[in-house]
Design an enzyme around this catalytic site. Structure first.
Site, PDB file in Angstrom:
ATOM      1  CG  ASN A  11     106.879 157.277  96.930  1.00 37.12           C
ATOM      2  OD1 ASN A  11     105.731 157.004  96.628  1.00 37.12           O
ATOM      3  ND2 ASN A  11     107.479 158.373  96.491  1.00 37.12           N
ATOM      4  CB  THR A  12     107.062 151.230 100.511  1.00 39.24           C
ATOM      5  OG1 THR A  12     106.554 150.820  99.235  1.00 39.24           O
ATOM      6  CG2 THR A  12     105.908 151.597 101.423  1.00 39.24           C
ATOM      7  NE  ARG A  13     109.841 154.961  94.452  1.00 41.89           N
ATOM      8  CZ  ARG A  13     110.337 156.185  94.236  1.00 41.89           C
ATOM      9  NH1 ARG A  13     111.590 156.452  94.597  1.00 41.89           N
ATOM     10  NH2 ARG A  13     109.603 157.126  93.685  1.00 41.89           N
ATOM     11  CG  LEU A  14     116.511 153.230  99.874  1.00 47.77           C
ATOM     12  CD1 LEU A  14     117.957 152.881  99.571  1.00 47.77           C
ATOM     13  CD2 LEU A  14     116.385 153.769 101.287  1.00 47.77           C
ATOM     14  CD  GLN A  15     111.148 158.750  97.964  1.00 49.41           C
ATOM     15  OE1 GLN A  15     110.693 159.688  97.352  1.00 49.41           O
ATOM     16  NE2 GLN A  15     110.849 157.502  97.637  1.00 49.41           N
TER      17      GLN A  15
END
Length: 225
Positions: A11-15
């Site tokens: 996922n190209t976002r903060l987890q």
């Protein structure tokens, strides 16, 4: 079984686990993300990223682990977050917060850092013991029971481990609740004996105290990278 690793997802976002990365690298990923989104160049290269120590994250949720992790609702009657060196608390609750059924039951994330995995585990155990959330059922007892389990301490867990160890973990939760109830009853008796305000013997961990963290009261703070 072959020992190879594969990505389950990308996922190209903060987890939700990004504080673990921040604790072991000293990088503020949120700040970096905002800066890059604003057009600034990424100020670090891969070779600049240095890992130090070990970090563990526990998700504190309003749910009942003994009832199949059924989400819980209610009003937070008393609250105290852990603190001290190497402990990070990312949360959005306080005394009086209403936990409704309309949102994810996640209340906070507790992250503990240590020079080694064992040190991080010990620090996390202390942080969870210091955490107090009364008025709403949470998975704190479940998290504490997990940290007590020898398999978790040894790192001998896998994606289906809990299915086989569920009875042991649930027994650990029950034992902790019994111990909490005994302590609460003893405190109630002591308060009555000394003519102080009675303490409800309901098994809640420090219910109604809501005071500052013991670390905030007297510990020496140290700087961590």
């Amino acid at each position: 079984d072959s020992g190879e690793f594969f990505f389950l997802e990308m996922n190209t976002r903060l987890q939700v686990e990004h504080p673990v990365t921040e604790m072991v690298t000293g990088l503020d990923l949120v700040r970096l993300q905002l800066a890059v989104a604003a057009g600034a160049p990424l100020p670090v290269a891969q070779e600049d990223v240095v890992f130090r120590g070990h970090a563990i994250e526990c998700r504190i949720a309003a749910e009942d682990a003994t009832a199949g992790f059924l989400p819980a609702t209610g009003r937070v009657a008393a609250f105290r977050a852990p603190a001290g060196p190497g402990v990070r608390w990312d949360g959005g609750i306080e005394a009086g917060t209403v936990v409704s059924p309309h949102y994810d039951p996640l209340l906070a994330k507790c992250v503990a850092w240590g020079e080694t995995r064992d040190a991080a585990l010990e620090r996390m155990a202390r942080a969870l013991e210091e955490t107090e959330i009364a008025g709403v059922e949470t998975n704190l007892a479940f998290q504490r029971a997990l940290l007590d389990h020898p398999d978790v301490r040894a790192g001998a867990v896998h994606t289906t481990w809990l299915e086989g160890a569920a009875e042991e973990v649930l027994a650990g939760i029950a034992a902790r609740r019994e111990a909490d109830a005994a302590v609460a009853a003893a405190l109630a008796a002591w308060c009555r004996h000394t003519a102080r305000a009675p303490v409800a013997a309901n098994g809640a961990r420090g219910a109604g105290s809501g005071g500052p963290s013991r670390w905030r009261e007297g510990a020496t703070w140290i700087g961590l990278p």
